[in-house]
Design an enzyme around this catalytic site. Structure first.
Site, mmCIF file in Angstrom:
data_model
loop_
_atom_site.group_PDB
_atom_site.id
_atom_site.type_symbol
_atom_site.label_atom_id
_atom_site.label_comp_id
_atom_site.label_asym_id
_atom_site.label_seq_id
_atom_site.Cartn_x
_atom_site.Cartn_y
_atom_site.Cartn_z
ATOM 1 N N HIS A 34 0.818 -1.209 0.000
ATOM 2 C CA HIS A 34 0.000 0.000 0.000
ATOM 3 C C HIS A 34 0.854 1.262 0.000
ATOM 4 O O HIS A 34 0.511 2.248 -0.660
ATOM 5 C CB HIS A 34 -0.915 -0.011 1.225
ATOM 6 C CG HIS A 34 -1.900 1.113 1.264
ATOM 7 N ND1 HIS A 34 -2.991 1.183 0.423
ATOM 8 C CD2 HIS A 34 -1.959 2.223 2.047
ATOM 9 C CE1 HIS A 34 -3.676 2.276 0.690
ATOM 10 N NE2 HIS A 34 -3.080 2.927 1.660
ATOM 11 N N HIS A 80 -10.142 3.430 -0.993
ATOM 12 C CA HIS A 80 -10.430 2.955 0.361
ATOM 13 C C HIS A 80 -11.261 1.692 0.221
ATOM 14 O O HIS A 80 -12.408 1.624 0.646
ATOM 15 C CB HIS A 80 -11.147 4.033 1.182
ATOM 16 C CG HIS A 80 -10.441 4.361 2.453
ATOM 17 N ND1 HIS A 80 -11.080 4.606 3.637
ATOM 18 C CD2 HIS A 80 -9.120 4.455 2.732
ATOM 19 C CE1 HIS A 80 -10.197 4.856 4.588
ATOM 20 N NE2 HIS A 80 -8.995 4.773 4.059
#
Length: 716
Positions: A34, A80
């Site tokens: 990430h 998200h």
């Protein structure tokens, strides 16, 4: 949380000792997929990120592009995804909050939001639950902070069932004098934390986003999801504006992935500097938080500022004025990135982190992964009744009206919205530069599932066509590259295809990709998601007006850019028609000169003789025609070619329907650029009549509206 053995060996070798617990956790998060892009960074050099208007490119919290010599816009996009599966309301809401703070950290004021959402099949109850929760979270947060949500997309596909995608983009406005970056400026400057108090929510969010979703993720991973407070964010927006107005900020970073540890270390690493942070100075909302929790908590609505010592007191005064917490947590140094905490027993300070900031931020090794090129689908065309197919495609949740979504968003707050959601592209009035800023965002999972490379090229061209249909020319873009588990060769092959395809078409369109986000490991017990590139593209035009999407009651209707009809090679690959009737085909060939097509379309859209313009893509000509009809104006058209189903339902992007008083002028403009086909004329009343040779499809605006209300009808 645990650091992988191979990474631990590298860390031990660099530190010449075992890492502390806090260091190990910090490395695990900042070296996660990430944050470090370990599987994707080797591919991202394919993107052209430079241009004469690009002020700040990839690597900062948001990109900065010049509209004119004085006025800058910022552009950013984030995902998200995993949090929105675990907790759809808070996961989506905090996604909005994060991309808005990315905008603030550049010294910009947020003026527009866009969301691209992807869910499992619409008739699945769990997909509806996620869909409703995500839309509610986005609308709640965006409406509360007073930033309009003006554009976006929604797609349903069975392979998102175990892992929905929530991609959010934000546009901000700033000037050369107000511009701030995330690069620390000077040793001795103070690091000041402003915003909400730090709690234990969001712990390990970066590492959580870098692994496949487990079957029990909705319960077991709930602590990794942040909880948002949009009212605090609104105060932070206004406080940030005051801080920038008074020139009190040297650099800034919002606290997102990896929390304080991520934001503060990245700031100093960019300048090859260090920092000394006293963690117990951080204002906290929960008792007895340890060093690791303070470092890695992803509590929302927090900013880290670099401030000259003489300005610290004024920063504190402004924070207090807006009822925000404020802590002077340390300072920029020329040494390592060091974090200390006071031991309660002895009162002495314990060093819990002492590492080189650049190694922490950039030391993660890149992955060398196997890649398999996905096979091209074999043609297997259905034999469906044309009228039944028209009804099925027009009423599909993928092509149906998204009014149920965008009517929950405030898209007019800020009084800049000239063209709002529901059109091909939104237009924001940037009066400071006397320009309209067009915004289009979205992806096409049917396209990129069928053909990752060609589908991604088509996604870029589709967004550019949306912008050109409003009379604007593309300026810049940011991307959100979503994929499954990259350790699977077929998945990584598809991901590689969307990167290369998107990069190639954006370069062809002379549209620099100035920033973006990568989200991998979108894989669950249900399997991997389709390779999904979301593109947010902006364009500029003089003035704020644009031709409407809907037809007027009189004028000729032309179809421009249809390469398949011109070459007698209509392909249905990736279409909603094939999705509805379980078929397959090759993906459509794209225009030979897409850059010239986009430039010409933008110019024609701004002509006085042009009455309406609408791009043709998802759902093909069938959906585009249905969307143009109103209660007052209809269309009578004749389908060209010998394949009515192919003509009606293929989804080659780079096409547009143009209603005009001067068809000859349109033909002249596109001569040598793209084919032009005369389809028919507009009529009084709201009827749509499609002559398909041996059969005719007839309907009216009221029936079309009812068919296209699939989402509203089901959810209300």
């Amino acid at each position: 949380m645990s650091l992988a053995d191979s990474d631990r060996e590298l860390v031990v070798s660099e530190l010449d000792r075992e890492p502390t617990r806090a260091e190990a956790a910090l490395f695990e998060n900042l070296w996660s997929e990430h944050c470090a892009y370990r599987s994707s960074r080797p591919l991202l050099s394919a993107f052209d990120s430079e241009g004469e208007r690009v002020v700040v490119g990839p690597g900062d919290d948001a990109a900065v592009v010049a509209l004119d010599g004085e006025t800058y816009i910022t552009l950013g996009i984030e995902s998200h995804n995993h949090p929105s599966y675990v907790d759809p309301f808070d996961g989506a809401a905090t996604g909005v909050g994060g991309i808005v703070r990315d905008t603030l950290s550049m010294g910009a004021y947020p003026i527009a939001l866009a969301d691209s959402l992807y869910f499992g099949e619409f008739d699945d109850e769990h997909s509806k639950y996620l869909f409703e929760g995500v839309v509610e979270g986005i609308s709640h947060y965006g409406n509360c902070i007073g930033v309009p949500t003006v554009a976006g997309s929604v797609d349903f596909h069975t392979d998102y069932e175990g892992n929905p995608l929530v991609n959010v983009a934000c546009v901000g406005l700033t000037t050369e004098e107000r511009l701030v970056t995330a690069e620390a400026q000077e040793p001795g400057n103070k690091l000041v934390l402003v915003g909400n108090a730090t709690g234990r929510d969001g712990l390990g969010g970066a590492s959580f986003a870098s692994e496949d979703l487990a079957e029990d993720a909705e319960t077991e991973d709930r602590p990794a999801v942040q909880v948002g407070d949009p009212y605090a964010e609104k105060l932070l927006i206004e406080a940030n504006e005051q801080l920038v107005d008074e020139d009190l900020i040297e650099s800034a970073r919002d606290l997102g992935a990896a929390g304080l540890g991520g934001a503060s270390s990245e700031m100093v690493a960019k300048a090859d500097l260090g920092a000394h942070i006293e963690l117990d100075r951080v204002h906290q909302r929960e008792p007895n938080m340890n060093a690791l929790e303070i470092l890695l908590a992803e509590s929302q609505e927090r900013m880290c500022y670099e401030v000259e010592p003489d300005n610290v007191e004024r920063v504190r005064e402004i924070a207090e004025r807006f009822d925000l917490g404020c802590s002077v947590i340390g300072e920029v140094t020329e040494g390592n990135y060091v974090c200390t905490v006071e031991e309660s027993a002895s009162g002495e300070r314990e060093t819990v982190v002492d590492v080189d900031a650049y190694f922490l931020g950039e030391g993660a090794p890149m992955n060398d992964l196997e890649s398999e090129v996905p096979p091209e689908p074999e043609p297997d065309l259905p034999d469906a009744d044309l009228t039944d197919a028209f009804d099925a495609v027009v009423s599909s949740p993928n092509t149906a009206s998204k009014r149920w979504v965008y009517r929950q968003y405030d898209h007019e707050v800020g009084v800049r919205t000239s063209v709002g959601p529901g059109d091909d592209a939104a237009i924001m009035a940037v009066r400071e530069a006397e320009q309209g800023l067009a915004l289009s965002t979205g992806g096409a999972p049917n396209w990129t599932d069928a053909a990752p490379y060609e589908g991604a090229r088509a996604v870029a061209l589709e967004n550019a066509t949306n912008i050109a249909a409003k009379g604007a020319t593309p300026l810049a873009a940011v991307d959100c590259l979503n994929g499954g588990n990259p350790e699977k060769p077929d998945v990584y092959g598809g991901f590689t295809g969307i990167v290369d395809g998107l990069a190639e078409m954006c370069e062809t369109l002379s549209t620099p990709v100035v920033g973006g986000n990568v989200s991998l490991y979108n894989d669950s017990v249900a399997g991997p998601i389709p390779p999904t590139p979301t593109l947010a593209m902006v364009g500029a035009k003089d003035g704020y007006d644009a031709p409407p999407l809907s037809v007027a009651a009189d004028g000729d209707l032309l179809l421009v850019g249809d390469r398949g009809l011109a070459a007698d090679d209509v392909r249905l690959g990736g279409s909603e028609y094939l999705a509805q009737f379980d078929g397959s085909d090759r993906f459509p060939a794209l225009p030979d000169d897409p850059a010239a097509l986009i430039e010409t379309l933008a110019a024609v859209a701004d002509e006085d003789a042009t009455l309406a313009v609408h791009d043709v893509s998802h759902g093909g000509l069938a959906v585009a025609l249905a969307e143009m009809v109103t209660a007052d104006a209809g269309l009578e058209v004749s389908l060209p070619g010998d394949d009515p189903a192919g003509t009606l339902f293929h989804e080659q992007p780079g096409r547009a329907l143009i209603q005009t008083d001067s068809p000859a002028a349109v033909r002249d403009a596109f001569d040598g650029v793209a084919p032009v086909v005369e389809l028919g004329t507009a009529t009084d009343g709201g009827r749509l009549v499609i002559d398909a040779g041996d059969r005719t499809i007839e309907t009216d605006a009221a029936t079309i509206r009812e068919r296209r209300a699939t989402i509203e009808r089901d959810l209300e």
